[in-house]
Design a protein around this motif. Sequence first.
Motif, PDB file in Angstrom:
ATOM      1  N   GLN A   1      45.213  35.985  26.981  1.00  0.00           N
ATOM      2  CA  GLN A   1      44.932  35.877  25.621  1.00  0.00           C
ATOM      3  C   GLN A   1      43.549  35.268  25.413  1.00  0.00           C
ATOM      4  N   SER A   2      42.549  35.876  25.830  1.00  0.00           N
ATOM      5  CA  SER A   2      41.134  35.404  25.989  1.00  0.00           C
ATOM      6  C   SER A   2      40.230  36.562  25.675  1.00  0.00           C
ATOM      7  N   LEU A   3      39.130  36.458  26.301  1.00  0.00           N
ATOM      8  CA  LEU A   3      37.946  37.326  25.942  1.00  0.00           C
ATOM      9  C   LEU A   3      38.315  38.706  26.336  1.00  0.00           C
ATOM     10  N   ALA A   4      37.898  39.728  25.615  1.00  0.00           N
ATOM     11  CA  ALA A   4      38.209  41.047  26.268  1.00  0.00           C
ATOM     12  C   ALA A   4      37.410  41.286  27.529  1.00  0.00           C
ATOM     13  N   TYR A   5      37.925  42.179  28.408  1.00  0.00           N
ATOM     14  CA  TYR A   5      37.453  42.438  29.563  1.00  0.00           C
ATOM     15  C   TYR A   5      35.848  42.978  29.324  1.00  0.00           C
ATOM     16  N   GLN A   6      35.699  43.872  28.569  1.00  0.00           N
ATOM     17  CA  GLN A   6      34.174  43.981  28.222  1.00  0.00           C
ATOM     18  C   GLN A   6      33.106  42.912  27.737  1.00  0.00           C
ATOM     19  N   ARG A   7      33.723  41.908  27.119  1.00  0.00           N
ATOM     20  CA  ARG A   7      32.751  40.738  26.697  1.00  0.00           C
ATOM     21  C   ARG A   7      32.593  40.082  27.852  1.00  0.00           C
ATOM     22  N   VAL A   8      33.549  39.817  28.895  1.00  0.00           N
ATOM     23  CA  VAL A   8      33.514  39.222  30.113  1.00  0.00           C
ATOM     24  C   VAL A   8      32.303  39.970  30.796  1.00  0.00           C
ATOM     25  N   LEU A   9      32.390  41.132  30.952  1.00  0.00           N
ATOM     26  CA  LEU A   9      31.369  41.766  31.906  1.00  0.00           C
ATOM     27  C   LEU A   9      30.061  41.663  31.264  1.00  0.00           C
ATOM     28  N   GLU A  10      29.836  41.521  29.775  1.00  0.00           N
ATOM     29  CA  GLU A  10      28.477  41.319  29.196  1.00  0.00           C
ATOM     30  C   GLU A  10      28.005  40.062  29.544  1.00  0.00           C
ATOM     31  N   ILE A  11      28.883  38.860  29.391  1.00  0.00           N
ATOM     32  CA  ILE A  11      28.712  37.675  29.684  1.00  0.00           C
ATOM     33  C   ILE A  11      28.138  37.533  31.107  1.00  0.00           C
ATOM     34  N   ASN A  12      28.806  38.074  32.003  1.00  0.00           N
ATOM     35  CA  ASN A  12      28.661  38.055  33.457  1.00  0.00           C
ATOM     36  C   ASN A  12      27.148  38.521  33.777  1.00  0.00           C
ATOM     37  N   ASN A  13      26.760  39.639  33.053  1.00  0.00           N
ATOM     38  CA  ASN A  13      25.537  40.521  33.199  1.00  0.00           C
ATOM     39  C   ASN A  13      24.434  39.703  32.598  1.00  0.00           C
ATOM     40  N   GLN A  14      24.645  39.034  31.549  1.00  0.00           N
ATOM     41  CA  GLN A  14      23.638  38.389  30.958  1.00  0.00           C
ATOM     42  C   GLN A  14      23.332  36.643  31.278  1.00  0.00           C
TER      43      GLN A  14
ATOM     44  N   LEU B   1      40.590  38.033  37.362  1.00  0.00           N
ATOM     45  CA  LEU B   1      41.843  37.282  37.475  1.00  0.00           C
ATOM     46  C   LEU B   1      42.043  36.389  36.694  1.00  0.00           C
ATOM     47  N   HIS B   2      43.487  36.324  36.518  1.00  0.00           N
ATOM     48  CA  HIS B   2      43.913  35.251  35.227  1.00  0.00           C
ATOM     49  C   HIS B   2      44.959  34.209  35.893  1.00  0.00           C
ATOM     50  N   GLN B   3      45.611  34.451  36.818  1.00  0.00           N
ATOM     51  CA  GLN B   3      46.371  33.426  37.559  1.00  0.00           C
ATOM     52  C   GLN B   3      46.700  33.933  38.878  1.00  0.00           C
ATOM     53  N   GLY B   4      47.183  32.406  39.450  1.00  0.00           N
ATOM     54  CA  GLY B   4      47.641  32.684  40.862  1.00  0.00           C
ATOM     55  C   GLY B   4      48.656  31.874  41.259  1.00  0.00           C
TER      56      GLY B   4
ATOM     57  N   LEU C   1      48.267  37.017  43.500  1.00  0.00           N
ATOM     58  CA  LEU C   1      47.117  36.928  42.219  1.00  0.00           C
ATOM     59  C   LEU C   1      47.506  37.833  41.025  1.00  0.00           C
ATOM     60  N   PHE C   2      47.152  37.453  39.709  1.00  0.00           N
ATOM     61  CA  PHE C   2      47.578  38.352  38.655  1.00  0.00           C
ATOM     62  C   PHE C   2      46.338  38.609  38.018  1.00  0.00           C
ATOM     63  N   ASP C   3      45.702  39.783  37.505  1.00  0.00           N
ATOM     64  CA  ASP C   3      44.755  39.946  36.599  1.00  0.00           C
ATOM     65  C   ASP C   3      45.040  39.956  35.356  1.00  0.00           C
ATOM     66  N   HIS C   4      44.164  40.301  34.338  1.00  0.00           N
ATOM     67  CA  HIS C   4      44.225  39.975  32.887  1.00  0.00           C
ATOM     68  C   HIS C   4      45.255  40.873  32.228  1.00  0.00           C
TER      69      HIS C   4
END
Length: 475
Positions: free
Chosen positions: A58-71, A87-90, A95-98
């Motif tokens: 329950q956090s940032l949308a995947y697309q927003r994570v990509l934008e932060i990563n690239n910027q 990845l969200h939890q292990g 491992l579990f993704d978002h």
Amino acid sequence: MTLACRHLRRALRLETSSPRIPKMCPSLSRAFWTSVTKLGVHTKPRMPPCDFIPEKYQSLAYQRVLEINNQHLYPPRTAYFAEPLLLHQGHMEWLFDHEGNRYLDFFSGIVTVGVGHCHPKVNAVAQKQLGRLWHTSPIFFNLPIHEYAEKLSALLPEPLKVIFFTNSGSEANDLAMLMARAHSTNIDIISFRGAYHGGSPYILGLTNVGYFKMELPGAAGCESTMCPDVFRGPWGGSHCRDSPVQTIRKCSCAPDCCQAKDQYIEQFKDTLSTAVAKSIAGFFVEPIQGVSGIVQYPKGFLKEAFKLVRERGGVCISDEVSDPGREIAKSLAKRRFCFSTFGGNPLACAIGSAVLEVIKEENLQENSQEVGTYMLLELAKLRDEFEIVGDVRGKGLMIGIEMVKDKMSRQPLPPEEVSQIHEDCKHMGLLVGKSGIFSQTFRIAPPMCITKPEVDFAVEVFRSALIQHMERKAK
């Protein structure tokens, strides 16, 4: 019947239903499996069960994570896969993704998550230490660093009883390089071609992997020598490795006598005679090369090479954990003050002690040997089945699968084809690493808690990915 047809018929006998996962554990999403189903019915080996329920993301949308990563993150494009995993939890080997999709982790955070993700005992120790003391630096005593040092030193032979805690492999190797030069009073240090010893400016001179190099002068006094690779090098055969799986190259060696080792030793002697001074500072070596693709040397090579180095006054450094002997440590202490602000902080040392206890209590070294040998032998069957699997090698749970165009030429499989197989494994719930000078080797190093049923799943996933590759090539 063609080879492709034989594999397809075998594939059709694999489990074709969706992975049977207990209700307590989330299944892969419908969209996830729909995309895989298009590849064929053989792409769904049964995923072993898991009794862990991850928290809902329950956090940032995947697309927003990509934008932060690239910027904002540097470097921006180091993540695996065309669509990088968020990845969200292990939990242990999982491992579990978002989106709640579950993956079997066969790379362990680049070979670092020893006893599994978020092991309950390690978690409890970390949480307790967080409530007690985070950090003080080595200028004050604290109990965790002394307890951890005692436990580590008890596992080591004489004279390796002096421990210096650092923050990374690069920092540790920087220190080891400095110690070797201080103790020997010499400059030249040798490392293998294909070696990775770190990325700091000082140690980069000993790293001999092209894509880590820069168009700038390297560290002085660093010399490379031929890596004794019994699969890709000029010499090697079916009796060379200290491993349950040997290369398919033929040789005339007796089981207890390796001619390739003798030839590589001659190359090492040539380096000592021509590329360095008569007296040297040391020799850096990974017992098994990691970044270059889990490369194993001929039996007995390191023992002879170490003897030659010591005869020239040098120190032998086994990367990446360096525990100096007392005399070597004293040599550096006479020349400079040694200090690391965060090295050996209480939280890290408490966790380190807990990890050592878990390894002993759960017999994880024995498990690594047993399950690792089982996995090597099972993967070797794939080498015998598929022309593009050139070599399977390793010891314990450190395993490499080298991909080739064909076994005769041993030319590396093109990176784009390796990447597609890599993607296919991910789609089926298996995460592995990639390595090798040409990015041609799958690098496998699961947590030490891995089980044989999970190995069976991983092998079937890899077999299915290879069949998919063959089908694409046939089209």
